[in-house]
Design an enzyme around this catalytic site. Structure first.
Site, PDB file in Angstrom:
ATOM      1  N   TYR A  36       0.682  -0.872   0.304  1.00 11.14           N
ATOM      2  CA  TYR A  36      -0.047   0.084   0.202  1.00 11.14           C
ATOM      3  C   TYR A  36       0.675   1.084  -0.292  1.00 11.14           C
ATOM      4  CZ  TYR A  36      -3.890  -3.453   1.306  1.00 11.14           C
ATOM      5  OH  TYR A  36      -4.651  -4.286   1.716  1.00 11.14           O
ATOM      6  N   HIS A  76       0.590 -11.829   1.882  1.00 12.10           N
ATOM      7  CA  HIS A  76      -0.141 -11.025   1.552  1.00 12.10           C
ATOM      8  C   HIS A  76      -1.135 -11.768  -0.084  1.00 12.10           C
ATOM      9  CE1 HIS A  76      -1.592  -6.492   0.170  1.00 12.10           C
ATOM     10  NE2 HIS A  76      -2.110  -7.232  -0.025  1.00 12.10           N
TER      11      HIS A  76
END
Length: 275
Positions: free
Chosen positions: A52, A110
């Site tokens: 992010y 992730h």
């Protein structure tokens, strides 16, 4: 706001079942402000990720909030390029430095993609846990076959599997898999990037309760035993989502939403395990 501050999300194995997602919240000042706003509104669960690019801003928001660090459940994720054993260690240390914390409550893989190797990757997470840099091991976007493999490697279930989950993608198979196991489900994009607002069944339940479609959707996720981490940046959306904790759906409401034939996945990269 004071009423929100007194309200708390129910806990799933110590994890607050409503958190603030920060995906695409890549304006540093806005990200820090939204994290601070959320914590002071009553949130106690913040979710970020290496990919992010906002861990430093998230850490600043936590530091600036009038909430002790030990009261915040903080999670981040290791990106697919960093999943070789030594890279997991080094990049997690970088994440902690960026976040300005000594440890995180939950560290996720992730995606089971890129450099992911169950033995190498998960053994690195075990080492991080033994060293006190993370409290729990999580995975994200894992299907049952990946969860089985992870359990074999770890000798236990991962703490959580974070997946896209909302009324348009109910994830029945993964919810059934988690039942009776030491595995929590965390739902990202729980509002289906706004698509839930246009589902007639959700609109009807929202009108019945006099609340927003977002609040109904988040209450539905909670009724399924799943932790929701909706992304929000404005104070109005942050507070509206938090107020979903006051929405109690009855069996008829849940059945009406379950009966919708609207189905649509929002996050579908080419490297996803279902592709």
């Amino acid at each position: 706001m004071s009423q929100n501050e007194q309200r708390r999300a129910p806990l799933a194995n110590g994890m607050p079942m409503l958190g603030l997602g920060t995906w695409q919240n890549d304006d540093a000042a806005q990200c820090a402000e939204s994290v601070r706003t959320a914590l002071e509104a009553g949130y106690r669960h913040i979710d970020t990720a290496q990919a992010y690019g906002n861990e430093e801003a998230v850490g600043r928001g936590i530091e600036e909030a009038d909430v002790p660090r030990e009261d915040v459940f903080l999670a981040t994720k290791v990106w697919i390029e960093n999943l070789a054993h030594d890279d997991v260690i080094s990049t997690t240390e970088e994440s902690l430095e960026n976040l300005g914390v000594d440890s995180v409550d939950l560290l996720y893989v992730h995606w089971p993609a890129g450099e992911y190797d169950a033995e190498e990757t998960l053994s690195a997470l075990q080492q991080l846990r033994e060293d006190g840099l993370i409290d729990d091991i999580g995975v994200s976007n894992f299907e049952p076959r990946h969860l089985d493999e992870a359990r074999d490697v770890l000798g236990e279930d991962p703490f959580a599997n974070q997946v896209e989950l909302h009324p348009l993608l109910p994830q029945e198979e993964l919810r059934e898999y988690a039942e009776g196991r030491d595995l929590e489900l965390v739902g990202y994009s729980p509002l289906a990037r706004g698509e839930v607002f246009d589902v007639p069944e959700i609109q009807a339940v929202a009108e019945k309760h006099g609340v927003s479609e977002a609040q109904v959707s988040l209450a539905w996720v909670r009724e399924k035993g799943v932790t929701a981490i909706p992304k929000a940046t404005s104070e109005s959306h942050i507070v509206d989502n938090f107020e979903s904790l006051a929405v109690d759906l009855d069996d008829e409401d849940v059945a009406k939403i379950d009966g919708s034939d609207a189905r649509e996945r929002q996050v579908d990269p080419g490297f996803a395990p279902w592709n």
